[in-house]
Design an enzyme around this catalytic site. Structure first.
Site, PDB file in Angstrom:
ATOM      1  N   LYS A 140      65.777  78.279   1.777  1.00 58.82           N
ATOM      2  CA  LYS A 140      65.646  76.819   1.790  1.00 58.82           C
ATOM      3  C   LYS A 140      64.585  76.408   0.769  1.00 58.82           C
ATOM      4  CE  LYS A 140      63.237  73.713   3.276  1.00 58.82           C
ATOM      5  NZ  LYS A 140      63.326  72.785   2.147  1.00 58.82           N
TER       6      LYS A 140
ATOM      7  N   GLU B 213      52.515  82.850   1.958  1.00 55.98           N
ATOM      8  CA  GLU B 213      51.795  82.704   0.679  1.00 55.98           C
ATOM      9  C   GLU B 213      51.385  81.249   0.591  1.00 55.98           C
ATOM     10  OE1 GLU B 213      50.973  84.979  -1.326  1.00 55.98           O
ATOM     11  OE2 GLU B 213      52.330  86.642  -0.919  1.00 55.98           O
TER      12      GLU B 213
ATOM     13  N   CYS C 201      49.285  77.849  -7.459  1.00 59.41           N
ATOM     14  CA  CYS C 201      48.416  78.103  -6.309  1.00 59.41           C
ATOM     15  C   CYS C 201      47.224  78.980  -6.682  1.00 59.41           C
ATOM     16  CB  CYS C 201      49.223  78.754  -5.200  1.00 59.41           C
ATOM     17  SG  CYS C 201      50.152  80.163  -5.792  1.00 59.41           S
TER      18      CYS C 201
ATOM     19  N   GLU D 239      42.340  71.821  -2.195  1.00 57.49           N
ATOM     20  CA  GLU D 239      43.348  72.073  -3.218  1.00 57.49           C
ATOM     21  C   GLU D 239      43.925  70.739  -3.696  1.00 57.49           C
ATOM     22  OE1 GLU D 239      47.184  73.838  -2.060  1.00 57.49           O
ATOM     23  OE2 GLU D 239      46.837  75.243  -3.698  1.00 57.49           O
TER      24      GLU D 239
END
Ligand code: NAD
Length: 484
Positions: A180, A256, A290, A389
């Site tokens: 997905k 992750e 990331c 982040e």
């Protein structure tokens, strides 16, 4: 190669979505590129059923030769379409062209072959020899087997890399998969489905690709009891939800997640070279990586000099058309992402920061979703802008008072995905060894590669992707003892 609307792949068939279609945009212009199949919960249910059936009834989990042949077919087919895939990736992801020759396309496609080679040479069975536990003579063997049905849930920032870093090892290990992808990059996933259905012998149901505008389908995949392992890449917040969804069935999760990695410049480093490299490498793909090192830590007495070097480098890079060969920093993926990044720019000012470069939208980019490469100075290491982040081309410059202090600041984070150190080799290595992070670059070393395990400490994840460790995430271990 890919029609609009792009199809789903369910049980070996390319199919329309029961929910109609949704638009996929070009982030550089904001224009609609085309339509993608919009799956519903019923489509997801059919995809999971197909993956379950293929695992329980097809030869895939046990026929290693078939798997190896099919994975090489997939790699070769994708390589044949490399030119079209490159343009599609630039258009849908806003990925700068230079990155498509590496992690945005060519590298992950090639890496499928690495996982096929690994599966072929892997020690699936280990003979532990004879023993007499409790007086019963037994021949003992340890066998590695696929886990079962893998639910793969992926983000939009490096779609091919992340989709294929899940499909490659999961399939090589003998699992079946429901993928997905993120709603922002459906075509990058759908194109894999089209190639798998038309150009490989991968049996029906082994790979299912379910594009949808609805995030709830990810939650459905994570919860479904027919799924044995959820392999998730995305934000830490969503990772927590995936973990919670996996609790009732106690299914395996592989996560992750996000990061806010530090780039440490030691006082014996070449400041100009280190800061230029930090600036360039951390705003590539508009900072939407990331593992990008978006906190830059420099010796306190060289802070102003570092700000000038990084500011100049960012101003020179600018934000450019991702289709151009020379562009490093393209657009951000969506209006939503641009709003999020702009929210952090406002916050940076409220927290006392100033912009040594950028801080707004680039001039002349009225269409699409753009942020100038930005350097924020004057923040405290504890400021939210310096800790959270942002996932945009926004770097924060912080001062440190020596190696110990730099390590302390770098590690004072809920994240632990990556890091970088520049300085004299011995000291840089010693600092690298103290960083609580899954990957560290020393003096511009590049850790990316099929054979290199990638993943996070702390809230940056659980498990490793790529490398032998990444392959073994998709394996179960069975011990067999035979009485004699
Ligand atoms: P996201 O967490 O919003 O979405 C990721 C995926 O999860 C999408 O496919 C989304 O539809 C799905 N999803 C959303 N809600 C869900 C739920 N409740 N249950 C299951 N699935 C759900 O992340 P994003 O905005 O697409 O990507 C950016 C984030 O991904 C950043 O935080 C970035 O750091 C992270 N990321 C991490 C890595 C890594 O390897 N560590 C790599 C790339 C991106």
């Amino acid at each position: 190669m890919l029609d609009s609307p792009s199809p789903l792949l369910i049980d070996g068939r390319l199919a329309a979505g029961s929910g109609g279609t949704f638009a996929t945009l070009n982030p550089a212009t904001g224009e609609v590129l085309g339509e993608a199949a919009d799956a519903t919960a019923a489509d997801m249910d059919a995809a999971i059923a197909a993956a379950r059936r293929a695992f329980d009834e097809s030869p895939w989990p046990t026929d290693l030769a078939l798997r190896v042949r099919c994975l090489r077919q997939l790699r070769d087919a994708l390589q044949r379409h490399a030119d079209e895939l490159r343009e599609l990736t630039i258009a849908e992801v806003g990925a700068p062209r230079f990155l498509t020759y590496g992690a945005q396309l060519d590298a992950p496609v090639n890496d499928i072959g690495w996982f096929a080679d690994l599966a072929e040479s892997y020690a699936w069975t280990t003979d532990l020899g004879r023993a007499e536990p409790m007086g019963m003579a037994s021949d003992r063997t340890v066998v590695r087997e696929p886990v079962g049905v893998v639910g793969a849930i992926t983000p939009w920032n490096f779609p091919h890399q992340i989709n294929l870093a899940k499909l490659g090892p999961a399939l090589a290990a003998g699992n079946t998969v429901v993928l997905k992808p993120a709603p922002d990059t459906p075509w990058c996933a759908a194109v894999l489905g089209a190639v798998i259905a038309r150009e490989t012998d991968i049996p029906a149901g082994v790979v299912n690709i379910v594009t949808s505008s609805d995030h709830a389908l990810g939650a459905q995949l994570a919860e479904d009891p027919r799924v044995d392992l959820v392999s998730f890449t995305g934000s830490t917040e969503t990772g927590r939800k995936v973990m919670r969804a996996a609790v009732p069935g106690l299914k395996r999760v592989f996560l992750e997640l996000g990061g806010k990695s530090a780039f440490i410049v030691l006082d014996d480093a070449d400041l100009k070279a280190a800061c230029s490299y930090a600036a360039f490498s951390s705003v590539a793909h508009a900072g939407q990586g990331c593992a990008l090192t978006t906190r830059i830590l420099v010796p306190r007495d060289r802070y102003d000099e570092a700000a000038r070097i990084i500011g100049k480098t960012l101003a020179r890079l600018g934000a450019g058309d991702p289709a151009d060969d020379s562009t490093i920093c393209g657009p951000v993926i969506s209006e939503r992402q641009r709003d999020r990044v702009e929210g952090y720019l406002e916050l940076a000012v409220k927290e006392g920061g100033t912009f040594a470069a950028g801080g707004g939208r680039p001039e002349g980019r009225d269409r699409g979703f753009w942020i100038e490469p930005t350097l924020v100075t004057g923040l405290d290491a504890g400021a939210r802008t310096a800790r959270e982040e942002i996932f945009g081309p926004v770097l924060v410059l912080l001062p440190h008072d020596g190696d110990d202090d730099a390590v302390r600041i770098a590690n004072d984070s809920p994240y632990g995905l990556s890091g970088a150190v520049h300085g004299g080799a011995e000291r840089a290595r010693a600092v690298a060894a103290r960083l609580r992070a899954g990957t560290v670059s020393v003096n511009s070393g590049v850790w990316y590669g099929a054979d290199v395990p990638f993943g996070g400490y702390k809230q940056s994840g659980i498990g490793r992707e790529m490398g032998v460790a990444g392959f073994e995430e998709y394996l179960e271990t069975k011990a067999i003892a035979e009485g004699i």
